[in-house]
Design a protein around this motif. Sequence first.
Motif, PDB file in Angstrom:
ATOM      1  N   GLY A  44       1.009  -1.253  -0.096  1.00 17.29           N
ATOM      2  CA  GLY A  44      -0.012   0.061  -0.054  1.00 17.29           C
ATOM      3  C   GLY A  44       0.764   1.223  -0.020  1.00 17.29           C
ATOM      4  N   SER A  47       2.246   1.152  -3.780  1.00 15.99           N
ATOM      5  CA  SER A  47       1.057   1.409  -4.824  1.00 15.99           C
ATOM      6  C   SER A  47      -0.335   0.893  -4.370  1.00 15.99           C
ATOM      7  N   HIS A  48      -1.312   1.653  -4.326  1.00 17.63           N
ATOM      8  CA  HIS A  48      -2.577   1.021  -3.960  1.00 17.63           C
ATOM      9  C   HIS A  48      -3.088   0.082  -4.516  1.00 17.63           C
ATOM     10  N   LYS A  49      -2.620   0.082  -6.056  1.00 21.25           N
ATOM     11  CA  LYS A  49      -3.183  -1.156  -7.133  1.00 21.25           C
ATOM     12  C   LYS A  49      -2.752  -2.397  -6.715  1.00 21.25           C
ATOM     13  N   LEU A  50      -1.261  -2.158  -6.235  1.00 17.86           N
ATOM     14  CA  LEU A  50      -0.464  -3.508  -5.970  1.00 17.86           C
ATOM     15  C   LEU A  50      -1.052  -4.036  -4.495  1.00 17.86           C
ATOM     16  N   SER A  51      -1.383  -3.202  -3.799  1.00 12.33           N
ATOM     17  CA  SER A  51      -2.135  -3.524  -2.330  1.00 12.33           C
ATOM     18  C   SER A  51      -3.608  -4.365  -2.665  1.00 12.33           C
ATOM     19  N   ALA A  52      -4.184  -3.546  -3.535  1.00  9.58           N
ATOM     20  CA  ALA A  52      -5.317  -4.177  -3.851  1.00  9.58           C
ATOM     21  C   ALA A  52      -5.303  -5.564  -4.572  1.00  9.58           C
ATOM     22  N   ILE A  53      -4.320  -5.595  -5.420  1.00  8.18           N
ATOM     23  CA  ILE A  53      -4.253  -6.848  -6.174  1.00  8.18           C
ATOM     24  C   ILE A  53      -3.864  -8.129  -5.063  1.00  8.18           C
ATOM     25  N   SER A  55      -4.328  -8.031  -1.842  1.00  4.54           N
ATOM     26  CA  SER A  55      -5.300  -8.319  -0.798  1.00  4.54           C
ATOM     27  C   SER A  55      -6.365  -9.440  -1.483  1.00  4.54           C
TER      28      SER A  55
END
Length: 108
Positions: A44, A47-53, A55
């Motif tokens: 997070g 990158s928020h996108k990496l964190s979302a992926i 998760s």
Amino acid sequence: MKHRPFPRRLKTSAACFSIDLLPPGRAKFWWWALFCLLGGLILGVISHKLSAIFSLATLVPYLAVAARRLHDTDRSGWLQLVGLIPFVGWLVLIYWLAQESKSGSRWA
């Protein structure tokens, strides 16, 4: 319990949800939960996108390991839904997950 380095514990915990048919026990569950939490937090920051992926990729394995942990304490895996209740539900779920395993579990 043997003392193993953190990466080896993660490998053991990650394999728990896909290969091992035995309940994970407290230590394996909490190492897996720590991995999911720290992985999400660290990614997070990057990158928020990496964190979302990350998760989303660990959501189903986390639910599977948590269900096995609840079964190990002689509770239904469906009781994870209690965690949808803010604050009180989280505390109750943490309490259940932190309890010792029961040897004569009906889910074993």
